[in-house]
Scaffold this active site. Sequence first.
Site, PDB file in Angstrom:
ATOM      1  N   ASP A  94      -7.852  -6.916  54.044  1.00  0.00           N
ATOM      2  CA  ASP A  94      -7.319  -7.009  52.682  1.00  0.00           C
ATOM      3  C   ASP A  94      -6.684  -8.379  52.515  1.00  0.00           C
ATOM      4  O   ASP A  94      -6.725  -9.206  53.426  1.00  0.00           O
ATOM      5  CB  ASP A  94      -6.294  -5.899  52.429  1.00  0.00           C
ATOM      6  CG  ASP A  94      -4.966  -6.234  53.057  1.00  0.00           C
ATOM      7  OD1 ASP A  94      -4.975  -6.797  54.164  1.00  0.00           O
ATOM      8  OD2 ASP A  94      -3.926  -5.969  52.449  1.00  0.00           O
ATOM      9  N   GLU A 122      -4.749   4.479  48.623  1.00  0.00           N
ATOM     10  CA  GLU A 122      -5.506   3.233  48.767  1.00  0.00           C
ATOM     11  C   GLU A 122      -6.055   2.747  47.429  1.00  0.00           C
ATOM     12  O   GLU A 122      -6.038   1.551  47.140  1.00  0.00           O
ATOM     13  CB  GLU A 122      -6.638   3.407  49.787  1.00  0.00           C
ATOM     14  CG  GLU A 122      -6.175   3.566  51.224  1.00  0.00           C
ATOM     15  CD  GLU A 122      -5.382   2.374  51.744  1.00  0.00           C
ATOM     16  OE1 GLU A 122      -5.430   1.296  51.135  1.00  0.00           O
ATOM     17  OE2 GLU A 122      -4.706   2.537  52.777  1.00  0.00           O
ATOM     18  N   TYR A 167     -13.043  -2.705  51.636  1.00  0.00           N
ATOM     19  CA  TYR A 167     -11.667  -2.553  52.129  1.00  0.00           C
ATOM     20  C   TYR A 167     -11.262  -1.089  52.196  1.00  0.00           C
ATOM     21  O   TYR A 167     -10.794  -0.588  53.222  1.00  0.00           O
ATOM     22  CB  TYR A 167     -10.646  -3.314  51.259  1.00  0.00           C
ATOM     23  CG  TYR A 167      -9.271  -2.781  51.520  1.00  0.00           C
ATOM     24  CD1 TYR A 167      -8.604  -3.093  52.691  1.00  0.00           C
ATOM     25  CD2 TYR A 167      -8.687  -1.840  50.655  1.00  0.00           C
ATOM     26  CE1 TYR A 167      -7.381  -2.517  53.000  1.00  0.00           C
ATOM     27  CE2 TYR A 167      -7.466  -1.269  50.954  1.00  0.00           C
ATOM     28  CZ  TYR A 167      -6.813  -1.609  52.124  1.00  0.00           C
ATOM     29  OH  TYR A 167      -5.625  -1.026  52.437  1.00  0.00           O
TER      30      TYR A 167
END
Length: 314
Positions: free
Chosen positions: A142, A41, A124
């Site tokens: 996102d 991520e 996020y």
Amino acid sequence: MPGPAELDTLHERINGWFDETARKLPWREPACSPWGILVSEVMLQQTPVVRVLPVWHEWLERWPTPAGLAGEPAGEAVRRWGRLGYPRRALRLHAAAVAITEDHNGKVPNTYVELLALPGVGSYTAAAVAAFAYGRRETVVDTNIRRVHARLVSGTALPAQALTAAEMRLATGLLPASDSSSVRWNAAVMELGALLCTARAPKCAACPVNDLCAWRAAGGPPSSYVPKGQAWHGTDRQVRGAVMAVLRLADMPVPAEMFHREPADLGFAPAGIGLPLAALHRLNSAPEQLERALAGLLADGLAEMHGDGYRLPA
DNA sequence: AACGCGTGGAT
DNA sequence: TATCCAAGCGT
């Protein structure tokens, strides 16, 4: 906001489309650790999947656990970040690994609030890790999801220029009720935005919900604003990038004069950094800009002084 | 709230 | 060649 029946249709079609056509990515494998998902991520923040893949594999092999990374100097994380860009992400990921090791018994935390407290983890990433690593029902938003919602529900070509509270409410309202469906939904909408509902030339013909799309129904009106691109040539960022390329390759501190003077004038250059050093000098940036870039890197902790030279943080 | 922060592939 | 833009974050 779609009604309950239409919501069910959206969930069914988009999740179904995801099951059939989603890319096979290592961090989506059931066996992938929460640490592997966190690393992915952070690497994926503003960097495309294809460039992340090889670096992600190297990192997970080298540092299978947060403690492994925490046990090395921050500069090693920056060096192994390679050319992914935004190297302070590497610095923060290293700091996150230290925090996980010291404050969370070496285990990536499993709640949004705890994740959000980690360096480099914003709203996020905290939601994404809670959802994808721990199966939680989270509102993941996102740039892909924002764009899909903007078109499908709001009927605009692009989302607002900044994330709004209304968008968050909408995203929460669209979430399926169960944990498992919501996790899949988050991944599916993101994938839809990445593969079909793209920023520039959306592939509407292949979209599983094109008949329900508000933007398409409206005839695909253009965006009400023109996104302003980031300048690059001649910026401090460009100079910082060139300096970092030198430091990543250097295995000893690089004397300040190396940055300020032509290698030919120096008569020598440390082994291995000739190319990036030449690239830096080719920018021909003003001395004060070079100073600003170097000072900025020091201030950000991406570089440190050792003697009269610069190096990655030890 | 707007800005700074890397990099490279696609168009 | 120039511009766009990609699973954002921190200030």
